[in-house]
Write a protein that holds these residues in place. Structure first.
Motif, short mmCIF file in Angstrom:
data_model
loop_
_atom_site.label_atom_id
_atom_site.label_comp_id
_atom_site.label_asym_id
_atom_site.label_seq_id
_atom_site.Cartn_x
_atom_site.Cartn_y
_atom_site.Cartn_z
N LEU A 42 4.84 -3.21 3.94
CA LEU A 42 5.70 -3.60 2.82
C LEU A 42 6.36 -4.94 3.10
N ALA A 43 6.71 -5.19 4.34
CA ALA A 43 7.28 -6.49 4.72
C ALA A 43 6.28 -7.61 4.45
N ALA A 44 5.02 -7.37 4.74
CA ALA A 44 4.00 -8.39 4.49
C ALA A 44 3.86 -8.67 2.99
N ARG A 45 3.97 -7.63 2.17
CA ARG A 45 3.89 -7.81 0.71
C ARG A 45 5.03 -8.65 0.17
N THR A 46 6.19 -8.51 0.77
CA THR A 46 7.39 -9.18 0.25
C THR A 46 7.72 -10.46 1.00
N LYS A 47 7.07 -10.68 2.14
CA LYS A 47 7.36 -11.82 3.02
C LYS A 47 8.76 -11.71 3.64
N PHE A 48 9.24 -10.47 3.81
CA PHE A 48 10.51 -10.22 4.48
C PHE A 48 10.24 -9.82 5.92
N ASP A 49 11.22 -9.98 6.76
CA ASP A 49 11.13 -9.54 8.14
C ASP A 49 11.07 -8.01 8.17
N PRO A 50 10.16 -7.43 8.97
CA PRO A 50 10.06 -5.96 9.02
C PRO A 50 11.37 -5.27 9.40
N ARG A 51 12.18 -5.93 10.24
CA ARG A 51 13.46 -5.33 10.64
C ARG A 51 14.38 -5.16 9.44
N MET A 52 14.17 -5.98 8.42
CA MET A 52 14.98 -5.88 7.21
C MET A 52 14.78 -4.52 6.55
N PHE A 53 13.55 -4.02 6.57
CA PHE A 53 13.27 -2.72 5.94
C PHE A 53 13.91 -1.57 6.71
N GLN A 54 14.01 -1.71 8.01
CA GLN A 54 14.72 -0.69 8.77
C GLN A 54 16.16 -0.60 8.28
N ARG A 55 16.79 -1.75 8.07
CA ARG A 55 18.18 -1.79 7.61
C ARG A 55 18.30 -1.34 6.16
N ASP A 62 23.36 -5.01 2.61
CA ASP A 62 23.84 -5.30 1.26
C ASP A 62 22.88 -6.32 0.65
N LEU A 63 22.07 -5.88 -0.30
CA LEU A 63 21.00 -6.71 -0.84
C LEU A 63 21.48 -7.76 -1.83
N LYS A 64 20.87 -8.94 -1.77
CA LYS A 64 21.06 -9.94 -2.80
C LYS A 64 20.20 -9.52 -4.00
N MET A 65 20.56 -10.00 -5.18
CA MET A 65 19.81 -9.64 -6.37
C MET A 65 18.35 -10.06 -6.27
N SER A 66 18.08 -11.25 -5.77
CA SER A 66 16.69 -11.71 -5.66
C SER A 66 15.88 -10.83 -4.71
N THR A 67 16.49 -10.38 -3.63
CA THR A 67 15.83 -9.47 -2.70
C THR A 67 15.56 -8.14 -3.36
N PHE A 68 16.53 -7.64 -4.09
CA PHE A 68 16.41 -6.37 -4.79
C PHE A 68 15.25 -6.39 -5.79
N VAL A 69 15.14 -7.47 -6.56
CA VAL A 69 14.07 -7.59 -7.56
C VAL A 69 12.71 -7.73 -6.89
N ARG A 70 12.60 -8.54 -5.84
CA ARG A 70 11.32 -8.68 -5.13
C ARG A 70 10.88 -7.37 -4.50
N LEU A 71 11.82 -6.62 -4.01
CA LEU A 71 11.53 -5.31 -3.42
C LEU A 71 10.97 -4.36 -4.47
N ALA A 72 11.60 -4.31 -5.63
CA ALA A 72 11.11 -3.45 -6.72
C ALA A 72 9.71 -3.87 -7.14
N GLU A 73 9.47 -5.17 -7.27
CA GLU A 73 8.15 -5.66 -7.66
C GLU A 73 7.09 -5.26 -6.64
N ALA A 74 7.40 -5.37 -5.35
CA ALA A 74 6.44 -5.01 -4.30
C ALA A 74 6.11 -3.52 -4.32
#
Length: 102
Positions: A42-55, A62-74
């Motif tokens: 999932l981290a690869a799909r979103t280009k986020f650090d894998p440790r972010m998903f653990q958190r 506490d998610l930023k809106m842009s992170t929240f939307v990208r996560l939903a899209e992924a």
């Protein structure tokens, strides 16, 4: 609080922002597992650090809106799907079992 789209009263969960972080965490984990994805995939799909998903899945970020939307899209859902009431299960200690490669 009023639902802006309907003009009707909406019940807010107790616990403030943490309640919503718990809902997001539980829904992200549920949807990720339903898709058969690891946190790394999932981290690869979103280009986020894998440790972010653990958190995220522990409701510790506490998610930023842009992170929240990208996560939903992924995950292939609307952002509102991540806010549905869901119970956050406590993490299990230790590493998860490895998946067999086909």
């Amino acid at each position: 609080m009023l639902d802006a789209g309907r003009g009707t009263a909406v019940e807010m969960p107790g616990g403030g922002p943490q309640a919503y972080l718990d809902y997001i965490a539980a829904n992200v984990r549920r949807l990720r597992l339903r898709l058969g994805l690891t946190q790394d995939e999932l981290a690869a799909r979103t280009k986020f650090d894998p440790r972010m998903f653990q958190r995220i899945e522990r409701a510790k970020l506490d998610l930023k809106m842009s992170t929240f939307v990208r996560l939903a899209e992924a995950l292939g859902v609307s952002p509102s799907a991540l806010l549905r009431r869901a119970k956050l299960t406590p993490p299990r200690p230790g590493r998860p079992p490895t998946r067999r490669k086909r």
